[in-house]
Scaffold this motif. Structure first.
Motif, PDB file in Angstrom:
ATOM      1  N   ALA A  36       6.916   3.131 -29.564  1.00  0.00           N
ATOM      2  CA  ALA A  36       6.521   3.276 -28.162  1.00  0.00           C
ATOM      3  C   ALA A  36       6.025   4.690 -27.866  1.00  0.00           C
ATOM      4  CB  ALA A  36       7.698   2.920 -27.253  1.00  0.00           C
ATOM      5  N   ALA A  37       6.734   5.694 -28.379  1.00  0.00           N
ATOM      6  CA  ALA A  37       6.343   7.078 -28.115  1.00  0.00           C
ATOM      7  C   ALA A  37       5.012   7.420 -28.762  1.00  0.00           C
ATOM      8  CB  ALA A  37       7.434   8.033 -28.614  1.00  0.00           C
ATOM      9  N   SER A  38       4.814   6.951 -30.007  1.00  0.00           N
ATOM     10  CA  SER A  38       3.550   7.255 -30.686  1.00  0.00           C
ATOM     11  C   SER A  38       2.382   6.526 -30.035  1.00  0.00           C
ATOM     12  CB  SER A  38       3.651   6.888 -32.171  1.00  0.00           C
ATOM     13  OG  SER A  38       3.967   5.516 -32.332  1.00  0.00           O
ATOM     14  N   LEU A  39       2.606   5.292 -29.588  1.00  0.00           N
ATOM     15  CA  LEU A  39       1.552   4.558 -28.890  1.00  0.00           C
ATOM     16  C   LEU A  39       1.197   5.232 -27.579  1.00  0.00           C
ATOM     17  CD1 LEU A  39      -0.312   2.141 -28.549  1.00  0.00           C
ATOM     18  CD2 LEU A  39       1.630   0.853 -27.632  1.00  0.00           C
ATOM     19  N   LEU A  40       2.214   5.684 -26.831  1.00  0.00           N
ATOM     20  CA  LEU A  40       1.959   6.372 -25.566  1.00  0.00           C
ATOM     21  C   LEU A  40       1.192   7.664 -25.790  1.00  0.00           C
ATOM     22  CD1 LEU A  40       2.396   6.668 -22.523  1.00  0.00           C
ATOM     23  CD2 LEU A  40       4.606   7.752 -23.021  1.00  0.00           C
ATOM     24  N   ALA A  41       1.623   8.452 -26.800  1.00  0.00           N
ATOM     25  CA  ALA A  41       0.943   9.714 -27.084  1.00  0.00           C
ATOM     26  C   ALA A  41      -0.502   9.468 -27.499  1.00  0.00           C
ATOM     27  CB  ALA A  41       1.687  10.470 -28.179  1.00  0.00           C
ATOM     28  N   ALA A  42      -0.714   8.448 -28.353  1.00  0.00           N
ATOM     29  CA  ALA A  42      -2.076   8.143 -28.794  1.00  0.00           C
ATOM     30  C   ALA A  42      -2.942   7.686 -27.633  1.00  0.00           C
ATOM     31  CB  ALA A  42      -2.034   7.071 -29.883  1.00  0.00           C
ATOM     32  N   THR A  43      -2.376   6.889 -26.720  1.00  0.00           N
ATOM     33  CA  THR A  43      -3.126   6.404 -25.560  1.00  0.00           C
ATOM     34  C   THR A  43      -3.537   7.570 -24.658  1.00  0.00           C
ATOM     35  OG1 THR A  43      -1.915   4.311 -25.619  1.00  0.00           O
ATOM     36  CG2 THR A  43      -3.056   4.872 -23.571  1.00  0.00           C
ATOM     37  N   ILE A  44      -2.630   8.512 -24.451  1.00  0.00           N
ATOM     38  CA  ILE A  44      -2.939   9.687 -23.623  1.00  0.00           C
ATOM     39  C   ILE A  44      -4.054  10.512 -24.261  1.00  0.00           C
ATOM     40  CG2 ILE A  44      -2.024  11.880 -22.764  1.00  0.00           C
ATOM     41  CD1 ILE A  44       0.677  10.462 -22.426  1.00  0.00           C
ATOM     42  N   ILE A  45      -3.978  10.708 -25.583  1.00  0.00           N
ATOM     43  CA  ILE A  45      -5.003  11.488 -26.283  1.00  0.00           C
ATOM     44  C   ILE A  45      -6.363  10.801 -26.173  1.00  0.00           C
ATOM     45  CG2 ILE A  45      -5.764  12.293 -28.552  1.00  0.00           C
ATOM     46  CD1 ILE A  45      -2.796  12.696 -29.242  1.00  0.00           C
TER      47      ILE A  45
END
Length: 335
Positions: free
Chosen positions: A182-191
């Protein structure tokens, strides 16, 4: 921004772009660097979880959304690949360990093989598939689905075959996996939202270079003691290394043959993913409380993981070239 400052900031990008341009050669060199510089292992060992998070974040950030939606609309292949890697592989590996008598003659090595079979695919698998020009999106989708299931399948197989030798908590492992995903998906989406997909594609080489550095961090953390083991017992260490290569290429070949009907290029990409097991998460799940032989096997599996993409690159190029040629012929026939 002053031109001098811009020039200074451009240096790291050029260095990362050069490193990213080395592709599978750099990935292959990682294994040897990790063994040759043992102090790096002691320094980087506390950062295994962070390295796994960054590798998956890069994979999410670079995913081809159009291709992703296409795979989700046709879930049969993803479901079949997920079932094979989460149920078929651990079942066959565990049965083989018992049928050959390895579980009785070398419990630590048998434990390593069974944990390898139970593990989800490695977080770096989509990035390595991308470096080889294979279908990284198919690998990523299957990686996510199999990682979501592994807390339950791993605990099931542990109960069936390990008989109390290993205590895996599905709830703890599941929460940790869910948090990382979840954290990596959120970070990737923000980037992707801040910089845009086109900018990420333009910076492909520097991103590849950064990905290689993170792979080095993970490899050093796991392989820091291999040199000492080789000096202490060279014949046993070499034998375990040969076993690691044999397991890797057996999984790769068997998976490619099983899925060959969906196209050799896709089958090869699935085989690459299945052969790369995420032993880092299994180490985290057991808190590192494993026999020395199990640790040694885990470390030596990094050699096929890092060397195989370089060794297999000619095959991957032929497969992707054949697929591109078929696509061009199909496009001409419909125009």
């Amino acid at each position: 921004m002053p031109s001098s400052l811009r020039a200074v900031l451009a240096l790291p990008l050029r260095a990362l772009a050069w490193l990213g341009g080395q592709g599978t050669r750099a990935v292959a060199a990682i294994a040897f660097i990790a063994v040759a510089v043992p102090p790096l292992g002691a320094l980087l060992r506390p950062y295994v979880t962070e390295a796994i998070f960054l590798l998956l974040c890069i994979s999410f950030m670079r995913v081809d959304l159009v291709s992703l939606y296409g795979h989700l609309r046709r879930p049969a292949l993803v479901a079949a690949a997920t079932a094979w890697t989460t149920i078929g592989v651990p079942l066959i590996v565990a049965l083989a360990a018992y049928a050959t008598g390895l579980a009785a003659s070398s419990p630590g090595l048998a434990l390593a093989l069974m944990l390898q079979g139970m593990a989800s695919p490695m977080m770096a698998a989509p990035a390595l598939a991308a470096l080889m020009g294979l279908d990284a999106t198919l690998v990523l989708v299957t990686l996510v689905t199999s990682t979501a299931l592994v807390p339950f399948t791993a605990s099931l197989f542990a109960g069936l075959f390990l008989g109390g030798v290993l205590d895996i908590s599905p709830a703890t492992l599941g929460l940790k996996l869910l948090g990382i995903l979840a954290a990596s998906l959120l970070a990737a989406t923000i980037i992707r939202w801040i910089f845009g997909a086109e900018a990420i594609q333009r910076r492909k080489r520097p991103i590849d270079g950064f990905n290689i550095i993170i792979l080095l961090v993970f490899a050093c953390a796991v392989m820091g003691d291999v040199a000492n083991d080789l000096i202490a017992d060279p014949l046993f260490t070499i034998g375990v290394a040969l076993l690691a290569f044999a397991v890797y290429f057996t999984l790769l070949a068997a998976t490619t043959l099983i899925f060959r009907r969906v196209g050799t290029e896709r089958a090869f990409a699935i085989g690459l993913m299945v052969s790369q097991r995420n032993l880092g998460l299994m180490l985290a799940a057991t808190a590192g409380a494993l026999p020395a032989t199990t640790w040694l096997y885990f470390a030596l599996t990094q050699f096929p993981i890092h060397l195989a993409p370089y060794m297999l690159m000619p095959i991957a190029r032929r497969l992707t070239a054949r697929m591109d040629a078929s696509s061009a012929v199909a496009a001409k026939s419909t125009s």
